[in-house]
Scaffold this active site. Structure first.
Site, PDB file in Angstrom:
ATOM      1  N   VAL A   1       0.834  -1.205   0.000  1.00 19.07           N
ATOM      2  CA  VAL A   1       0.000   0.000   0.000  1.00 19.07           C
ATOM      3  C   VAL A   1       0.870   1.256   0.000  1.00 19.07           C
ATOM      4  CG1 VAL A   1      -1.734   1.313   1.277  1.00 19.07           C
ATOM      5  CG2 VAL A   1      -1.953  -1.165   1.097  1.00 19.07           C
ATOM      6  N   CYS A   2       1.902   1.267   0.828  1.00 18.43           N
ATOM      7  CA  CYS A   2       2.764   2.439   0.921  1.00 18.43           C
ATOM      8  C   CYS A   2       3.487   2.709  -0.398  1.00 18.43           C
ATOM      9  CB  CYS A   2       3.774   2.285   2.049  1.00 18.43           C
ATOM     10  SG  CYS A   2       3.026   2.251   3.694  1.00 18.43           S
ATOM     11  N   THR A   3       3.838   1.642  -1.121  1.00 18.82           N
ATOM     12  CA  THR A   3       4.485   1.814  -2.421  1.00 18.82           C
ATOM     13  C   THR A   3       3.592   2.599  -3.364  1.00 18.82           C
ATOM     14  OG1 THR A   3       5.766  -0.221  -2.155  1.00 18.82           O
ATOM     15  CG2 THR A   3       5.450   0.570  -4.403  1.00 18.82           C
TER      16      THR A   3
END
Length: 219
Positions: free
Chosen positions: A44-46
């Protein structure tokens, strides 16, 4: 004590992908967004870092600098940036803070004091609360705080919308209604009398005695 809106954003010095940063000096006389991530190389952070890179020009138009932070060393950030480009098509040109000793995460109340002093051996679940966005004004005060769970990707378009509202209402005695978008009608605050409202805004609609709407003021 927990950080609240209108608190001074804690100052710090940290290593980033663009060298050492002294946070308040880096902000300067403008606005800033600090957004945090629990771990590098997480799905998700990517997508989030790539989305932010794609919107960097929109933030710049508003005089807003953006800076990310992950509870990992700067050296790891450099490798992660390649994955972000592969996944999203965007280069991360804004600075990413390395917080391997967890100092900034603790300073911003995203991790408890007893969380230790190293990112080594910690999992994303250990750092799940490092998922906050802080909007900071030129006065170095916190204007907005949002915290998301790890499984919910952040809507950075909403953060831009909120910044538009915050910047507008910092200049004029108005507020913005639910779901407001740039250019739509605004609410006149209770601090402005009807007479003063006519002078300031030209005309307004009284929906309720305490709810008066008018056209968005120009800059």
């Amino acid at each position: 004590m927990s950080l609240r809106i209108n608190d001074i954003a804690p100052d710090f010095t940290a290593e980033t992908t663009q060298g050492e940063v002294q946070f308040h000096d880096w902000i300067g006389d403008g606005w800033a967004v600090l957004f945090s991530h629990p771990k590098n190389f997480t799905p998700v952070c990517t997508t989030e870092l790539g989305a932010m890179a794609g919107l960097e020009g929109e933030f710049r138009k508003r005089g807003v600098k953006i800076i990310g932070i992950s509870v990992d060393p700067v050296e790891s950030h450099g490798r992660w940036k390649n994955d972000i480009k592969t996944a999203t098509g965007f280069d991360v040109d804004y600075p990413l803070i390395g917080d391997k000793d967890l100092k900034v995460a603790k300073l911003y109340d995203m991790l408890p004091a007893g969380a230790g002093d190293s990112s080594e051996g910690r999992t994303p679940a250990d750092n799940a609360t490092v998922r906050s966005v802080f909007v900071i004004g030129p006065d170095k005060k916190i204007k907005l705080i949002l915290t998301y769970p790890m499984t919910t990707g952040r809507n950075f378009g909403e953060i831009l919308r909120a910044i538009d509202s915050i910047q507008l209402t910092s200049k004029h005695q108005v507020a913005t209604p639910a779901n407001w978008q740039q250019g739509e009608d605004v609410i006149i605050t209770a601090a402005v009398s009807n007479e003063d409202a006519i002078t300031r805004f030209g005309s307004f609609d009284t929906v309720l005695p305490y709810l008066r709407k008018t056209r968005q003021p120009s800059a």
